[in-house]
Design an enzyme around this catalytic site. Structure first.
Site, PDB file in Angstrom:
ATOM      1  N   CYS A  42       0.849  -1.190   0.000  1.00  0.00           N
ATOM      2  CA  CYS A  42       0.000   0.000   0.000  1.00  0.00           C
ATOM      3  C   CYS A  42       0.887   1.243   0.000  1.00  0.00           C
ATOM      4  CB  CYS A  42      -0.892  -0.018   1.236  1.00  0.00           C
ATOM      5  SG  CYS A  42      -1.893   1.474   1.423  1.00  0.00           S
ATOM      6  N   CYS A  45       0.237   3.159   3.530  1.00  0.00           N
ATOM      7  CA  CYS A  45       0.635   2.625   4.838  1.00  0.00           C
ATOM      8  C   CYS A  45       1.681   1.523   4.792  1.00  0.00           C
ATOM      9  CB  CYS A  45      -0.589   2.131   5.601  1.00  0.00           C
ATOM     10  SG  CYS A  45      -1.217   0.537   5.036  1.00  0.00           S
ATOM     11  N   CYS A  91      -7.679  -1.044   1.379  1.00  0.00           N
ATOM     12  CA  CYS A  91      -6.598  -1.488   2.262  1.00  0.00           C
ATOM     13  C   CYS A  91      -7.168  -1.563   3.675  1.00  0.00           C
ATOM     14  CB  CYS A  91      -5.424  -0.521   2.230  1.00  0.00           C
ATOM     15  SG  CYS A  91      -4.156  -0.928   3.460  1.00  0.00           S
ATOM     16  N   CYS A  94      -5.323   0.808   6.465  1.00  0.00           N
ATOM     17  CA  CYS A  94      -5.409   2.274   6.488  1.00  0.00           C
ATOM     18  C   CYS A  94      -6.682   2.819   5.840  1.00  0.00           C
ATOM     19  CB  CYS A  94      -4.173   2.897   5.836  1.00  0.00           C
ATOM     20  SG  CYS A  94      -4.190   2.865   4.037  1.00  0.00           S
ATOM     21  N   CYS A 115      -8.571  -5.091  -9.967  1.00  0.00           N
ATOM     22  CA  CYS A 115      -8.181  -3.994 -10.853  1.00  0.00           C
ATOM     23  C   CYS A 115      -7.761  -2.824  -9.961  1.00  0.00           C
ATOM     24  CB  CYS A 115      -9.391  -3.655 -11.718  1.00  0.00           C
ATOM     25  SG  CYS A 115      -9.080  -2.411 -12.957  1.00  0.00           S
TER      26      CYS A 115
HETATM   27 FE    FE Z   1      -2.881   1.022   3.422  1.00  0.00          FE
END
Ligand code: FE
Length: 129
Positions: A42, A45, A91, A94, A115
């Site tokens: 990510c 984060c 995610c 976060c 995607c």
């Molecule tokens: Fe994240």
């Protein structure tokens, strides 16, 4: 956790996608044609989200994966915006919007197509050995 203002100042495009749910234009993201081995984390984060082993050529213009590296690291949420029934990928650590998952992925690998916007990812490249 970065505040909206901090993220916006640091990376306006990441802010608009991850925090506002925008979508980057197809074929413009830095990882569309990436083939290096490694882990896509990510960009907000650092949570490990997708392995390069799950990446495939979808022709969609966005990095596409058959599955997350760890299902516990993503949250899937129904998204009925824009008159479509889609499933949003978030995610889990976060809350960043990452993209959507569709059911038109490779049938021999589970049939899913995650995607994902390039801007939401940071590839941690595997050391060349
Ligand atoms: Fe994240």
């Amino acid at each position: 956790m970065k505040t909206d203002d901090e993220l916006k100042a640091e990376n306006p495009e990441l802010y608009s996608v991850a925090r506002k749910g925008a979508t980057e234009a197809p074929f413009t993201g830095k990882y569309v044609d990436e083939h290096a081995k490694g882990m896509y984390a990510c960009a907000v984060c650092g949570a490990e989200l997708f392995s390069s082993d799950a990446k495939f050529e979808s022709g969609s213009g966005w990095p596409s994966f058959t599955e997350p590296a760890n299902l516990a690291h993503v949250e899937l949420r129904p998204d009925d915006s824009f008159g479509m029934h889609r499933t949003e990928v978030i995610c889990k650590s976060c809350g960043a919007h990452l993209g959507h998952v569709f059911d038109d992925g490779p049938a021999d690998k589970g049939g899913k197509r995650y995607c994902i916007n390039s801007v939401c990812l940071e590839l941690e490249r595997e050391e060349e050995k």
